[in-house]
Design an enzyme around this catalytic site. Structure first.
Site, PDB file in Angstrom:
ATOM      1  N   TYR A  18      44.348  52.386  45.608  1.00  0.00           N
ATOM      2  CA  TYR A  18      45.602  51.662  45.407  1.00  0.00           C
ATOM      3  C   TYR A  18      45.753  51.260  43.941  1.00  0.00           C
ATOM      4  O   TYR A  18      46.819  51.414  43.347  1.00  0.00           O
ATOM      5  CB  TYR A  18      45.622  50.434  46.323  1.00  0.00           C
ATOM      6  N   LYS A  22      48.770  52.540  41.325  1.00  0.00           N
ATOM      7  CA  LYS A  22      49.651  51.653  40.559  1.00  0.00           C
ATOM      8  C   LYS A  22      49.612  52.014  39.075  1.00  0.00           C
ATOM      9  O   LYS A  22      50.643  52.013  38.396  1.00  0.00           O
ATOM     10  CB  LYS A  22      49.236  50.194  40.756  1.00  0.00           C
ATOM     11  N   PRO A  45      53.375  42.222  40.867  1.00  0.00           N
ATOM     12  CA  PRO A  45      53.231  40.923  41.517  1.00  0.00           C
ATOM     13  C   PRO A  45      51.777  40.615  41.872  1.00  0.00           C
ATOM     14  O   PRO A  45      50.942  41.510  41.993  1.00  0.00           O
ATOM     15  CB  PRO A  45      54.073  41.070  42.780  1.00  0.00           C
ATOM     16  N   CYS A  46      51.520  39.337  42.061  1.00  0.00           N
ATOM     17  CA  CYS A  46      50.210  38.903  42.546  1.00  0.00           C
ATOM     18  C   CYS A  46      50.139  39.169  44.052  1.00  0.00           C
ATOM     19  O   CYS A  46      50.970  39.893  44.602  1.00  0.00           O
ATOM     20  CB  CYS A  46      50.026  37.415  42.235  1.00  0.00           C
ATOM     21  N   ASN A  47      49.189  38.567  44.734  1.00  0.00           N
ATOM     22  CA  ASN A  47      49.045  38.705  46.184  1.00  0.00           C
ATOM     23  C   ASN A  47      50.259  38.092  46.884  1.00  0.00           C
ATOM     24  O   ASN A  47      50.610  36.947  46.623  1.00  0.00           O
ATOM     25  CB  ASN A  47      47.776  37.982  46.647  1.00  0.00           C
ATOM     26  N   ARG A  88      42.444  32.980  43.153  1.00  0.00           N
ATOM     27  CA  ARG A  88      43.506  33.958  43.335  1.00  0.00           C
ATOM     28  C   ARG A  88      44.870  33.282  43.206  1.00  0.00           C
ATOM     29  O   ARG A  88      45.017  32.088  43.418  1.00  0.00           O
ATOM     30  CB  ARG A  88      43.417  34.624  44.723  1.00  0.00           C
TER      31      ARG A  88
END
Length: 161
Positions: A18, A22, A45-47, A88
């Protein structure tokens, strides 16, 4: 992590394919812009989490979704892998949608990261989620320490936007 860091080092082993896909997308967009004079961008984007997450897949869930499912299904203790210390960033998918609309409305064509300006540890997220869901477990959170090295902090650089 700034936008310029996208190609530094290999992606994390947990999402290696993944991560490279990206990167390949970013290279393709940059090459297309250079060759054809287009102004396409990519936003990183983040999570993310949201009400349309898939709670039914047993092995492929994002962290917040997996955490909610584990808490729902737990009655004695909440078993989480690692130390609980890694930090995170998380964002509600609806908030990302609002930012995307703003990017389109303002004709922003630069590529950049999208994340809130805060970090929570995995343990803090678990504690907050238990508290919000008013779930009282007999033994609480149990951390199963794995022998692999943890990525302690993944913080997205927000200086661009």
């Amino acid at each position: 992590m700034s936008e310029l860091d996208i190609h530094k080092g290999p992606p994390a082993p947990t999402n290696f394919s993944y991560g490279y896909s990206k990167r390949a997308m970013a290279v393709q967009i940059d090459a297309h812009n250079k060759q054809y004079g287009t102004k396409y961008n990519y936003l990183i984007p983040c999570n993310l989490f949201g009400e349309h997450d898939n709670f039914n897949h047993t092995t492929k869930m994002h962290f917040i979704t997996a955490l909610l499912k584990k808490i729902k299904d737990s009655d004695k203790d909440l078993l989480l892998l690692g130390t609980g210390n890694p930090l995170r960033q998380f964002m509600y998918a609806g908030d990302l949608a609002k930012i995307l609309i703003e990017v389109i409305d303002k004709d922003i064509t630069e590529s950049f990261n999208i994340a809130p300006d805060w970090n929570y540890s995995i343990n803090e997220m678990a504690e907050k989620t238990l508290d919000i869901l008013k779930k009282d477990l007999n033994t609480g959170i149990v951390m199963a320490i794995s022998p692999r090295e943890e990525n302690l902090k993944t913080r997205i650089d927000l200086s661009f936007f």
